[in-house]
Motif scaffolding. Sequence first.
Motif, PDB file in Angstrom:
ATOM      1  N   TYR A   1      30.455  44.068  47.055  1.00 59.05           N
ATOM      2  CA  TYR A   1      31.659  44.405  46.295  1.00 59.05           C
ATOM      3  C   TYR A   1      31.269  45.100  44.997  1.00 59.05           C
ATOM      4  O   TYR A   1      30.117  45.068  44.570  1.00 59.05           O
TER       5      TYR A   1
ATOM      6  N   GLY B   1      36.763  38.251  40.074  1.00 55.23           N
ATOM      7  CA  GLY B   1      37.550  37.970  41.276  1.00 55.23           C
ATOM      8  C   GLY B   1      38.916  38.603  41.244  1.00 55.23           C
ATOM      9  O   GLY B   1      39.565  38.781  42.288  1.00 55.23           O
TER      10      GLY B   1
ATOM     11  N   TRP C   1      38.627  41.039  44.904  1.00 55.04           N
ATOM     12  CA  TRP C   1      39.288  40.625  46.131  1.00 55.04           C
ATOM     13  C   TRP C   1      39.774  41.836  46.940  1.00 55.04           C
ATOM     14  O   TRP C   1      39.881  41.754  48.179  1.00 55.04           O
ATOM     15  N   GLN C   2      40.037  42.958  46.252  1.00 50.27           N
ATOM     16  CA  GLN C   2      40.482  44.156  46.961  1.00 50.27           C
ATOM     17  C   GLN C   2      39.411  44.671  47.921  1.00 50.27           C
ATOM     18  O   GLN C   2      39.724  45.264  48.962  1.00 50.27           O
TER      19      GLN C   2
ATOM     20  N   VAL D   1      37.301  42.719  49.535  1.00 49.03           N
ATOM     21  CA  VAL D   1      37.367  41.826  50.694  1.00 49.03           C
ATOM     22  C   VAL D   1      38.562  42.197  51.563  1.00 49.03           C
ATOM     23  O   VAL D   1      38.483  42.161  52.795  1.00 49.03           O
ATOM     24  N   HIS D   2      39.662  42.576  50.937  1.00 53.98           N
ATOM     25  CA  HIS D   2      40.812  43.057  51.709  1.00 53.98           C
ATOM     26  C   HIS D   2      40.416  44.284  52.534  1.00 53.98           C
ATOM     27  O   HIS D   2      40.796  44.400  53.704  1.00 53.98           O
TER      28      HIS D   2
ATOM     29  N   THR E   1      35.916  32.405  44.209  1.00 52.65           N
ATOM     30  CA  THR E   1      37.108  32.942  43.542  1.00 52.65           C
ATOM     31  C   THR E   1      37.644  34.133  44.312  1.00 52.65           C
ATOM     32  O   THR E   1      38.857  34.258  44.543  1.00 52.65           O
ATOM     33  N   ILE E   2      36.741  35.014  44.708  1.00 48.34           N
ATOM     34  CA  ILE E   2      37.138  36.269  45.361  1.00 48.34           C
ATOM     35  C   ILE E   2      37.853  35.994  46.678  1.00 48.34           C
ATOM     36  O   ILE E   2      38.915  36.566  46.954  1.00 48.34           O
ATOM     37  N   VAL E   3      37.298  35.093  47.512  1.00 46.86           N
ATOM     38  CA  VAL E   3      37.910  34.893  48.832  1.00 46.86           C
ATOM     39  C   VAL E   3      39.228  34.125  48.726  1.00 46.86           C
ATOM     40  O   VAL E   3      40.152  34.376  49.515  1.00 46.86           O
TER      41      VAL E   3
ATOM     42  N   GLN F   1      41.331  34.442  46.255  1.00 47.77           N
ATOM     43  CA  GLN F   1      42.295  35.466  45.848  1.00 47.77           C
ATOM     44  C   GLN F   1      42.676  36.357  47.023  1.00 47.77           C
ATOM     45  O   GLN F   1      43.843  36.748  47.167  1.00 47.77           O
ATOM     46  N   ALA F   2      41.703  36.690  47.865  1.00 46.50           N
ATOM     47  CA  ALA F   2      42.014  37.500  49.048  1.00 46.50           C
ATOM     48  C   ALA F   2      42.963  36.756  49.979  1.00 46.50           C
ATOM     49  O   ALA F   2      43.891  37.356  50.543  1.00 46.50           O
TER      50      ALA F   2
ATOM     51  N   SER G   1      46.016  39.211  50.001  1.00 51.65           N
ATOM     52  CA  SER G   1      45.829  40.233  51.026  1.00 51.65           C
ATOM     53  C   SER G   1      47.021  40.285  51.981  1.00 51.65           C
ATOM     54  O   SER G   1      47.623  39.261  52.311  1.00 51.65           O
TER      55      SER G   1
END
Length: 395
Positions: A201, A218, A222-223, A225-226, A250-252, A254-255, A259
């Motif tokens: 990322y 995050g 997260w974008q 990961v989207h 945090t990132i996942v 938020q996804a 998402s």
Amino acid sequence: MKRHSHADRNAPVSPARHWRIAMVFGGILLTLASSAVIAVGTVARRVVTPAHSRFRESDVLAIDAENGTITLGSNPDTRLPGRYGLFYGEPERYLRLGRILRSSGETVTRKLETPPDGLPASGPATFSGWYFSRPEELGIEFRDIDVPTPAGNAPAWLFPAEQDTGRWVLIVHGRGTTRSECLRAVPVWREAGYSALLVSYRNDGDAPPSADGLYGLGDTEWQDVHAALDVAVAQGATAVVLMGWSMGGTIVVQASLRSSHAEIIRGVALESPVLDWTRVLEFQADAGRIPVPLRLAAITAISSPWGRVLTGLESAVNLHGLDVVSRARELTVPILVLHSDDDGFVPSSGSHELAAARPDIVTFSPFTGARHTKLWNYDEVRWTSAIRDWAETLD
């Protein structure tokens, strides 16, 4: 010596002298204010700035090539049981470290599982929980792919399942590290029938940088990961688990909340996760003895539009929105949390509180003694069993 009369002492101060005094005090106040602003900006920017070099906190004291051992200075990490890694030498190499052979109050001697050819006999090093550093080391078929993210094409490693089940796991690394951190998780997920996609990322050193070159903690990552979910869906994914390590947690999360692919997300697995950045920053500020007013001002600067002039962020970080504990009621999919109570970097209190708030969907497996993101290394059998057993409960 000239004597001053009573009249002299009560004579009015001239306007010019008033102005000079005001200028002096104004300069002092301005200097103090400027110093405070600089200090706040320094602390705040440190939080969102990607690391460009490793912190050399370990020392290699001796390498015994004949017996295949390495002796390190003793510290809480190097004393951990299990298998680990070490960044060492110039040019830097990644060494695999095996079990502890001998330990004293000052030194730890471990099995060296990497050929020592060309290594310096001693020097500074960085201890690591990766163990595996390249995908080839797993002995599992994989291929390199690109994920088109808003910041540009981000490289990823795809380990296809032996049989196409439509089940995928997207695995996201933490702050200041890369996809290699996640290689440890590939075998257990493939054994469970999942294709594993290890993503990069923005600003992690593999993926393209963002416009500001800074972490969004995050709130922006997260974008990416989207975008990886877009790729997974295009390649036939029908049920996806998101797994995140540390900031990757945090990132996942938020996804999963933001998402448009939420309908195919079947679960979220978290390893040593950051669930509340304010809690983490306060914890680290205590460890670094940063004064309370300074830390509060830095946290406010990160999360406020006015603070962008100090941090360099393109947009303020919504720290409240990243607080998963306070948003626990918004979570809808099963969550597995693996966290050590002596983490040392991310306090496990957030994981305990999330598990208490949502016992209906959270499975919490607390560890003791494993420290930050080294749970697999510390107890591979328990770590693997926790993931395998939880995965069997998913739709």
